[in-house]
Structures are given as C-alpha cells and as structure tokens.
Design an enzyme around this catalytic site. Structure first.
Site, short mmCIF file in Angstrom:
data_model
loop_
_atom_site.label_atom_id
_atom_site.label_comp_id
_atom_site.label_asym_id
_atom_site.label_seq_id
_atom_site.Cartn_x
_atom_site.Cartn_y
_atom_site.Cartn_z
N GLY A 1 2.24 -14.87 51.55
CA GLY A 1 3.40 -15.63 51.47
C GLY A 1 3.98 -16.31 52.69
N TYR B 1 9.51 -4.96 57.76
CA TYR B 1 10.74 -5.66 58.66
C TYR B 1 10.12 -5.64 59.86
CZ TYR B 1 13.84 -5.37 54.37
OH TYR B 1 14.44 -5.43 53.22
N ARG C 1 -2.84 -15.13 55.71
CA ARG C 1 -1.55 -15.37 55.24
C ARG C 1 -1.51 -15.59 53.80
NH1 ARG C 1 1.56 -20.99 57.08
NH2 ARG C 1 0.17 -22.18 55.34
P1 FDA Z 1 2.71 -12.83 55.44
O1 FDA Z 1 1.54 -13.86 54.68
O2 FDA Z 1 3.52 -13.43 56.73
O3 FDA Z 1 1.68 -11.53 55.69
C1 FDA Z 1 2.61 -10.47 56.27
C2 FDA Z 1 1.61 -9.75 56.85
O4 FDA Z 1 0.53 -9.05 55.98
C3 FDA Z 1 0.79 -10.49 58.02
O5 FDA Z 1 0.56 -9.66 59.07
C4 FDA Z 1 -0.41 -11.07 57.20
O6 FDA Z 1 -1.77 -11.24 58.01
C5 FDA Z 1 -0.78 -9.79 56.22
N1 FDA Z 1 -1.17 -10.21 55.08
C6 FDA Z 1 -0.92 -11.17 54.27
N2 FDA Z 1 -1.92 -11.21 53.13
C7 FDA Z 1 -2.67 -10.29 53.18
C8 FDA Z 1 -3.86 -9.98 52.53
N3 FDA Z 1 -4.03 -10.49 51.33
N4 FDA Z 1 -4.81 -8.80 52.87
C9 FDA Z 1 -4.20 -8.30 54.16
N5 FDA Z 1 -3.24 -8.62 54.80
C10 FDA Z 1 -2.58 -9.51 54.66
N6 FDA Z 1 10.46 -6.85 51.91
C11 FDA Z 1 10.92 -5.80 50.76
O7 FDA Z 1 10.42 -4.65 50.88
N7 FDA Z 1 11.83 -6.13 49.87
C12 FDA Z 1 12.26 -7.42 50.17
O8 FDA Z 1 13.38 -7.74 49.37
C13 FDA Z 1 12.10 -8.31 51.05
N8 FDA Z 1 12.73 -9.49 51.01
C14 FDA Z 1 12.33 -10.24 52.07
C15 FDA Z 1 12.93 -11.69 52.10
C16 FDA Z 1 12.74 -12.54 53.08
C17 FDA Z 1 13.40 -13.80 53.26
C18 FDA Z 1 11.84 -12.01 53.92
C19 FDA Z 1 11.45 -13.06 55.19
C20 FDA Z 1 11.17 -11.05 54.14
C21 FDA Z 1 11.33 -10.17 53.05
N9 FDA Z 1 10.67 -8.82 53.08
C22 FDA Z 1 11.21 -7.99 52.09
C23 FDA Z 1 9.67 -8.49 53.82
C24 FDA Z 1 8.22 -8.76 53.27
O9 FDA Z 1 8.16 -7.75 52.20
C25 FDA Z 1 7.31 -8.83 54.33
O10 FDA Z 1 7.52 -9.78 55.47
C26 FDA Z 1 5.86 -8.94 53.77
O11 FDA Z 1 4.88 -8.57 54.96
C27 FDA Z 1 5.69 -10.61 53.43
O12 FDA Z 1 4.58 -10.94 52.63
P2 FDA Z 1 4.12 -12.18 52.96
O13 FDA Z 1 2.53 -12.30 52.26
O14 FDA Z 1 5.06 -13.19 52.17
O15 FDA Z 1 3.83 -12.71 54.34
#
Ligand code: FDA
Length: 546
Positions: free
Chosen positions: A109, A471, A107
């Site tokens: 973000g 998405y 995880r």
């Molecule tokens: P999170 O931690 O949930 O990770 C997402 C996935 O990646 C999971 O499968 C996780 O296990 C894996 N992962 C996380 N960190 C990792 C690492 N270090 N190494 C390997 N795998 C890893 N997209 C976009 O292109 N433009 C935008 O403007 C937006 N805006 C937006 C707004 C909101 C409110 C949401 C909920 C989502 C978006 N998104 C987006 C989509 C966003 O890019 C997508 O959900 C990402 O995967 C989020 O990454 P996080 O690290 O926050 O999520």
C-alpha cells in the site's frame, strides 16, 4: 479463484550467492536483471516492467506514494518498477534479484512512514503488489483470504458486504496496504476487543511455502516482525470477528476552557479500563492557527462502541462522566459505516468510498509527514507534563501537529507478549503517535517533532523506550554493515520487538541468511561467524508457541 493460487509465498530460492559480492557496474547489473526476468527462465512480461524512460513510470511510481516527503525531485527513484500479476512472476523477480544481486523493495500500500518500500539508494527495483488484491470471504467459517496488495478499505467492504455481522480488527485509514500492515501488527478501533490484525492471521498456504512447510518460528515471525524482512507475503488467511448490526460512534471536542486538560488527564487512567466493546481515542491538537502559532488547544475524543447509544450513555455516565457525553453526540450505524466515519472522509461519503484506492484524506495526499511512537506504561503522564506537551503544539509551524493516543487494555492485556513479535501488551495504558504534517520545504518540522517527543521522554516506557514498527521511525536506529548488524539492530529492534528481537534474529538467520530481503530497519541475520553461538543463546524462546 484465489484459493488455487499460492497464497503465502516466502521466496528463498536456494541459489548460491556470495555474501559480499564485488559491486558490478549498476547499469550492467540492471540489464542482466532485466534479461533474467524476461528471458532467463523468469517469464516476466516486459510490459509489466517500467523503466524511467517509460511514459507511465511516474504514474505507477506515484500511485501509492502516500507521503509527499518521498515524492520530491531529490527522492531516490527505483531503476525499475515491477508490477507482477502472477505468483510465478513474483518468484521470477526474487530469483533474478538473488542471481544478480539486484536489490528489490516490496510495496503493497506504500504507507511506510519512512518510505522504505520505495526509496533506498539506487540501484533497486520496486516490486509493486497492487494487482494482488483479491478478498475471498468464507461466511460460514468466518474467515477470509486477502491478498497483500488489497487495501484495508477493500477488505472491510468485501467482508461487510458478505455479512454485516462480520468485521476485521485492523487500521483506520482505508488506503493502508494489507501486506505492510499485517507484517507489522496493525490496529484500529477493534483492538481492545479483538487484538491486532496480526493476532488474527490464522493460516497461509501456497505452492512454495505455506504455514505447515514454513514451520512455527517462520509463521510466528511474519505476523508482526516487520515487512521486507522474511520474504514476500502474497496473501493471508484471517479470522473474522463478529460485530453487532448497530454500533455507536462519536467524536467530541473539548477546549481547555471546557475543562479539556482535566478531562484528558482523566482519560489517561480510565480509557484502558473501559469494557472491551468501547475504544475511546484521544487527539490533543490545536486550532485557529496563524502563521507560526495556534491559539486554541483542543482535545478530540473519538470512539467506537459495539452496541447502542443508550448502553453507551449509561457506561460513560458511570465510568467517565467528566466527558459530559450526550445522546446528540452519538450516532448509530453499521460497523462498515463507522469505518467511513472515522476514516477522514467528507461527512456525505458512502461506504463505496472505501473502495477508492486513489482517494484519502487530503492531509495524506498533499502534505509531507512524519510520526514517532511511544507507549505509556504503569503511571499516566503527570497533568503538568501533559500540558507542556500540549503547549508545544501551540508553536506549531507545520500545517498540523498532534498527539494521538490509543487506549490499550482489553484483549491487549490478555495476549502474551511472546505470541507474535509485537510485544506491547499487558501493563500499557495507551500508545502515543506524535505527528507533524507540513507542506513547505525544510527539516525544521522534523526537528519540532523530535522536541515534542523529547518532552514525553520521562513519562513513557523506558529501557527500552518502546516503539511500534508500523509507525516506522529511523531516528531510533538503522542497520549498518553486516559485521555490526546484530548489535546495531538491537538498538532499534528491542524498541520495536522487546525480548522477541532475539527470536526474530534466529528466524531470519535460518530463513534468509544472505539477507536478500532487507531495508534500513529489517531484522538482520547473524554473521556466519557467530551464528551458532547466538542461536544457542536464544533458546530461551523455544518454549513460545502460537
Ligand atoms: P508499504 O507498501 O510501504 O509497506 C510497508 C513495509 O512493509 C515496507 O517495508 C514494505 O517493503 C513491506 N511490505 C509491504 N508489502 C509486503 C509484503 N507483501 N510482504 C512483505 N513485506 C511487505 N497502522 C495501524 O496499525 N493502524 C492505523 O490505523 C494506521 N493508519 C495509518 C495511516 C496512514 C496515513 C499511514 C501513512 C500509516 C498508517 N498506519 C497505521 C501504519 C501502517 O500500518 C504501516 O505504515 C504499514 O506498514 C503500511 O503498509 P503498506 O502495505 O501500506 O505500506
């Protein structure tokens, strides 16, 4: 200091693990896993491990749950949350996960739209990278190193504070994590000028695996091939882009009565052909909602222009006069301020708001939501069909429903579909995000969203109906048993990755044949029996280079 750390880490430790181990009792496995972490050579401090009995467990767990859909009493909860502060601790977590067959989810973000970073069936541990959030900008080189647990708002802020002329093309919402975002592509208002975030990842280095040692295929796969699939990315080296000191933004609303349908219709054919310096998004939504119905359709046109107002007005007058843009609609500001403008903050928010990881649009924090994606290729959606989709938004029961459309073209037209795993490039007019946000219980809002998606079916990309991996949408398919892994995964995999899916499978088979890093939509390795055959079949992609 960041550059002395192992910066991009893909932990695939060579310990023998049976492919299908008999399931040991979960509690024993968990205890063995903890023992391994703390004293089995792992060196993982016990105060960085949170079990449900720990009074801080819920706070840590909820710190980056961004969608209330995944924060209910019925949501599966991790057996443990690991909060490493060093790469050797990450390494220990992976080693012990493999040794004890104890599943971990990464995880950064926490924005995964299907909650995949924190909600599989137990037992599992969440490996939370929130402490890995350094951003080091090299102004002369126009590059930066950013760790995966940093959020986009921090990244933008740190870059712009080092130089107001430097920026980075990634997503709009400030709390999105770098780790997941870069792993799936990542785009925002600079996409038409500079491409995706993942297009601008240029290097990685580390004690365990770096760009040179991981090889070309592996480095290709991690930039858009989906998170939690190939290993753990700890930090990324990115190419920064140059922006002018003054940019112009606007967000204007048109109702149906103000000719909104005609303007939206025109937008479909104009927006991808505008100069790269202008990104003009369109949100179809509704307002004046009573209990089960809205009464006013609105189209919101939001833009970032890399230049001043007078030039933008001339451009709009010649290319899209139907919108009727005026000088009063436009605001000049710095690029960093434009991120705040488009980020859903209150109008008096300062750029420092981007640093607040705990804060975002109230919509995100308090509501449940789901989204689905589409790409419109070749021909625009006929006006009558567009109206039908808009009408669907009127029967909205969720708090908010919308069809958000992002223009493609520009740089996205010029980058090959094979350059990184993200294939949706030339020929696409725009991408759609179908959205529903709600607060009450009930799956019916998801059903409503699926109906909205069905209405678009005849007019968007087909065979396959493409989707954007960031998405995340489990409706389009999920992994099953190992034996059927490839065929099942192909169903959703080709929607996300097109012809690149085959190459991703080859890379996965080579780097993680035991499928240590997996989730409901991770690219699977080929089962051992057919691996060599499939690898040979995939050789058509050998010509691809970075
Ligand atoms: P999170 O931690 O949930 O990770 C997402 C996935 O990646 C999971 O499968 C996780 O296990 C894996 N992962 C996380 N960190 C990792 C690492 N270090 N190494 C390997 N795998 C890893 N997209 C976009 O292109 N433009 C935008 O403007 C937006 N805006 C937006 C707004 C909101 C409110 C949401 C909920 C989502 C978006 N998104 C987006 C989509 C966003 O890019 C997508 O959900 C990402 O995967 C989020 O990454 P996080 O690290 O926050 O999520």
């Amino acid at each position: 200091m960041l550059p002395t750390l192992p910066l991009l880490l893909f932990l695939l430790l060579l310990l023998p693990v049976p492919l299908s181990p008999a399931s040991p009792p979960a509690v024993q496995t968990c205890q063995d896993f903890i023992h391994c972490l703390i004293s089995g050579g792992g060196g993982f401090p016990s105060n960085l491990i949170y079990a449900p009995s720990n009074p801080n467990y819920s706070t840590i767990l909820e710190s980056t749950i961004r969608d209330a859909r995944f924060n209910s009493t019925s949501t599966p909860k991790p057996s443990l949350i690991l909060t490493p502060i060093s790469t050797s601790q990450i390494q220990a977590a992976v080693l012990c996960s493999r040794r004890h067959d104890f599943h971990i989810r990464i995880r950064s973000g926490g924005h995964d739209y299907e909650g995949l970073s924190q909600t599989p069936f137990p037992p599992f541990a969440v490996l939370d990278l929130a402490s890995f959030r350094n951003v080091t900008v090299n102004r002369a080189e126009k590059t930066a190193w950013v760790q995966s647990g940093a959020v986009l708002g921090e990244l933008y802020y740190r870059i712009a504070k080092r130089s107001p002329h430097l920026a980075f093309p990634a997503g709009v919402t400030n709390t999105v994590g770098v780790g997941g975002h870069f792993s799936g592509g990542g785009f925002g208002f600079l996409v038409r000028k500079f491409g995706l975030a993942a297009d601008n990842v240029i290097d990685c280095r580390g004690r365990i695996l770096d760009r040179a040692s991981m090889g070309q295929d592996f480095f290709w796969a991690i930039r858009g091939g989906g998170g939690n699939t190939f290993g753990i990315a700890v930090a990324w080296k990115i190419r920064l882009v140059t922006v002018p000191s003054t940019v112009t933004v606007f967000s204007v609303v048109r109702t149906i009565e103000q000719n909104g349908l005609d303007i939206a219709n025109k937008w479909q054919s104009v927006s991808s052909k505008l100069p790269k310096e202008l990104s003009l998004d369109l949100l179809l939504t509704t307002t004046n909602r009573t209990k089960n119905r809205a009464t006013i359709k609105i189209a919101i046109f939001s833009a970032l222009f890399l230049g001043k107002t007078d030039k933008l007005l001339n451009l709009m007058q010649s290319k899209f006069p139907e919108l009727g843009l005026t000088g009063e609609d436009c605001k000049e500001m710095t690029w960093l301020e434009s991120v705040v403008f488009h980020g859903g903050f209150p109008s008096n928010a300062t750029v420092e708001a981007l640093l607040d990881r705990s804060k975002n649009s109230p919509l995100v924090w308090t509501l449940k939501y789901k989204c689905k994606s589409d790409f419109v290729r070749g021909d625009p959606i006929p006006e009558s069909a567009l109206l039908k989709m808009w009408e669907k938004l009127m029967e909205i029961e969720p708090e908010f429903g919308g069809i958000l459309m992002f223009p493609w073209g520009g740089e996205m037209e010029e980058i090959s579909e094979f350059r990184i795993p993200f294939p949706h490039r030339g020929g696409n007019l725009y991408m759609i995000q179908h959205m529903a946000y709600w607060s009450d219980e009930g799956e019916r809002h998801v059903g409503w969203l699926r109906e909205l998606y069905d209405l678009a079916g005849d007019y968007v990309s087909r065979e396959p109906r493409s989707a954007y991996v960031n998405y995340r949408d489990l409706d389009i398919g999920m992994n099953g048993e190992e034996e059927e892994g490839y065929e099942r995964a192909r169903v959703w995999g080709e929607k996300y990755f097109g012809k690149n899916f085959e190459r991703l499978v080859r890379v996965k088979t080579a780097v993680d044949p035991e499928n240590l890093f997996r989730n409901e939509q991770s690219v699977p390795p080929l089962p051992r029996g057919i691996r060599s055959q499939r690898i040979a079949a995939g050789s058509q992609f050998d010509r691809c280079t970075l």
